[in-house]
Design an enzyme around this catalytic site. Structure first.
Site, mmCIF file in Angstrom:
data_model
loop_
_atom_site.group_PDB
_atom_site.id
_atom_site.type_symbol
_atom_site.label_atom_id
_atom_site.label_comp_id
_atom_site.label_asym_id
_atom_site.label_seq_id
_atom_site.Cartn_x
_atom_site.Cartn_y
_atom_site.Cartn_z
ATOM 1 N N HIS A 75 27.615 3.035 -79.242
ATOM 2 C CA HIS A 75 27.517 3.070 -77.781
ATOM 3 C C HIS A 75 28.880 3.420 -77.196
ATOM 4 O O HIS A 75 29.866 2.768 -77.503
ATOM 5 C CB HIS A 75 27.092 1.702 -77.238
ATOM 6 N N TYR A 199 24.607 -5.492 -68.371
ATOM 7 C CA TYR A 199 25.017 -6.848 -68.028
ATOM 8 C C TYR A 199 24.843 -6.995 -66.521
ATOM 9 O O TYR A 199 25.477 -6.259 -65.753
ATOM 10 C CB TYR A 199 26.489 -7.087 -68.352
ATOM 11 N N PRO A 291 28.873 -16.144 -75.788
ATOM 12 C CA PRO A 291 28.456 -14.831 -76.304
ATOM 13 C C PRO A 291 28.628 -13.660 -75.331
ATOM 14 O O PRO A 291 28.387 -12.512 -75.710
ATOM 15 C CB PRO A 291 26.978 -15.045 -76.631
ATOM 16 N N LYS A 295 31.973 -11.450 -79.077
ATOM 17 C CA LYS A 295 33.152 -11.440 -79.945
ATOM 18 C C LYS A 295 33.035 -12.296 -81.210
ATOM 19 O O LYS A 295 33.902 -12.224 -82.085
ATOM 20 C CB LYS A 295 34.380 -11.952 -79.162
ATOM 21 N N TYR A 382 36.729 -5.543 -74.323
ATOM 22 C CA TYR A 382 35.365 -5.497 -74.846
ATOM 23 C C TYR A 382 35.309 -4.650 -76.119
ATOM 24 O O TYR A 382 34.695 -5.049 -77.113
ATOM 25 C CB TYR A 382 34.429 -4.914 -73.780
HETATM 26 C C1 PHB Z 1 22.979 -8.950 -78.495
HETATM 27 O O1 PHB Z 1 22.490 -7.817 -78.564
HETATM 28 O O2 PHB Z 1 22.510 -9.899 -79.136
HETATM 29 C C2 PHB Z 1 24.154 -9.186 -77.631
HETATM 30 C C3 PHB Z 1 24.769 -8.116 -77.023
HETATM 31 C C4 PHB Z 1 25.854 -8.337 -76.206
HETATM 32 C C5 PHB Z 1 26.327 -9.615 -76.005
HETATM 33 C C6 PHB Z 1 25.722 -10.695 -76.625
HETATM 34 C C7 PHB Z 1 24.623 -10.481 -77.440
HETATM 35 O O3 PHB Z 1 27.383 -9.809 -75.190
#
Ligand code: PHB
Ligand code: APR
Length: 388
Positions: A75, A199, A291, A295, A382
């Protein structure tokens, strides 16, 4: 079972313990991995799925790239949303060429177990460890619940947040923060509604749209900490996701059959130091991040890269890297703690905050939409920090 002898005794077959065992093997160092659960359980445990560029580089260099490069989804960016406002964070452009790869953590674990077993490595499942001993001597040992003793030169506690090894560090200091919300996570058998992660941090609370493959969608919703999945029938989940993710530019969320639902608390945790005598902690046994910044696995890989090099140097007579192991790792860990707490605070509605503070939060999120320097801060952290 007879007692065993090896160079490095590793507790826990999560990503940290397995990768360490693999890297040590490539340096000609023998190890034994002791895991409490069975192989199937370990390979099925669903966790976050974002690998930083640096993590992918480590895995590929270690000969673990076959499935990862074929099936992982690179990505170049992700989207931030606030109600119906949307802004793309172009990771590649903002970081001078770095990106992330979406590849389920359990796939990493599968690849690691396959590689260890193909190389003749010893990974013992259903072998819970009870205690660790003689850590201040040159001959420490691990005692399993069934009485087996594993005698080794070094012990590594890669046994996760609920493991036993952390308690063996006397006078450790712990730093902890519990967020006043949790994450409800789901897997659904439906094509992801967006090619990139989304997000969302609007008025109604946090939501994340992610994926596992072109056929499997992964989503999360901010919920109350003590909430139960019983309160979240499928229709409620899809309705809430639709509301929180908004519909910028007419975007639509495609619902589908939900195959897995769970609620996890959100916490930050660090223990210092990460070593004592001949015991070294790696991964979740020493630190937990919320989460939001994805990380957890990347930090575990960071520890293990440092530890593998330090153990290799020690077996060649130089203990200096082992002596600085804890300090080296903690610098990276606190940097990630800061970023993950920042990103979590930015995107979640804090139920304890007054309306003024909540408005400030929304304004800060909007600030990223318009400010390249704020966006660059987000993108750089990130996409992650290079390993080693
Ligand atoms: C996930 O795809 O499980 C996932 C992706 C991004 C995050 C946390 C979990 O920040
Ligand atoms: N004896 C043996 N094994 C144990 C014991 C014990 N007493 N206690 C815990 N374990 C095992 C757990 O069953 C688990 O398989 O240790 C393993 C720890 O694995 P993880 O929890 O995955 O921890 P870690 O490898 O540090 O993970 C790093 O990957 O899994 C994610 O959330 C995790 O993001 C983090 C990253």
């Amino acid at each position: 079972m007879r007692d065993m002898r090896t160079q490095v005794g590793i507790i826990g077959a999560g990503p940290a313990g397995l990768l360490l065992s693999h890297l040590l093997h490539r340096h000609g160092i023998e190890s034994v991995v002791l895991e409490a659960r069975d192989r199937d359980y370990v390979q099925r445990r669903v966790r976050a799925g974002v690998l930083e560029q640096g993590t992918v580089d480590v895995l590929v260099k270690a000969g673990l790239g076959d499935r990862l490069l074929a099936q992982g989804l690179p990505h170049q960016g992700f989207e931030l949303r606030l109600g119906d406002e949307a802004h793309r964070i172009d990771l590649t452009e903002l970081t001078g060429g770095r990106n992330i790869t979406v590849y389920g953590q359990q796939e990493v674990v599968k690849d690691l177990i396959d590689a260890r077993l193909a190389d003749g490595g010893t990974v013992l499942f259903e072998k819970p460890v009870a205690s660790v001993h003689d850590l201040e001597t040159a001959a420490p040992y691990i005692r399993c619940q069934d009485g087996t003793e594993v005698h080794c030169e070094f012990v590594v506690g890669a046994d996760g947040f609920h493991g036993i090894s952390r308690a063996a560090i006397p006078d450790a200091r712990t730093y902890e923060f519990e967020f006043p919300f949790g994450w409800l996570g789901i897997l659904a058998d439906v094509q992801p509604s967006s090619e990139e992660l989304i997000y969302a941090g609007g008025e109604g609370g946090f939501a994340l749209h992610s994926m596992r493959s072109p056929e499997v969608t992964r989503c999360y919703l901010q919920v109350e900490p003590g909430d139960s999945v019983d309160n979240w029938p499928d229709e409620r989940i899809w309705a809430e996701l639709r509301t929180r993710l908004g519909s910028p530019g007419g975007w639509e969320l495609t619902p589908g059959p939900i195959t897995e639902k769970s609620i996890t608390p959100m916490r930050s945790f660090v223990t210092e130091p990460m070593s004592h005598g001949r015991l070294f902690l790696a991964g979740d046994s020493a630190h937990i991040v919320p989460p939001t910044g994805a990380k957890g696995l990347n930090l575990a890989v960071g520890d293990v890269v440092v530890l593998a090099a330090a153990l290799e140097a020690s077996f060649q007579g130089d203990d200096s890297l082992l002596a600085s192991y804890s300090d080296t790792c903690l610098r990276r860990i606190w940097k990630a703690q800061d970023f993950c707490a920042w990103m979590t605070g930015l995107l979640h509605r804090n139920p304890e905050a007054d309306p003024f503070t909540e408005r400030i939060r929304q304004s800060r999120l909007r600030e990223i939409f318009g400010s390249p320097s704020m966006a660059r801060y987000l993108a750089e952290h990130y996409a992650g920090y290079p390993h080693g």
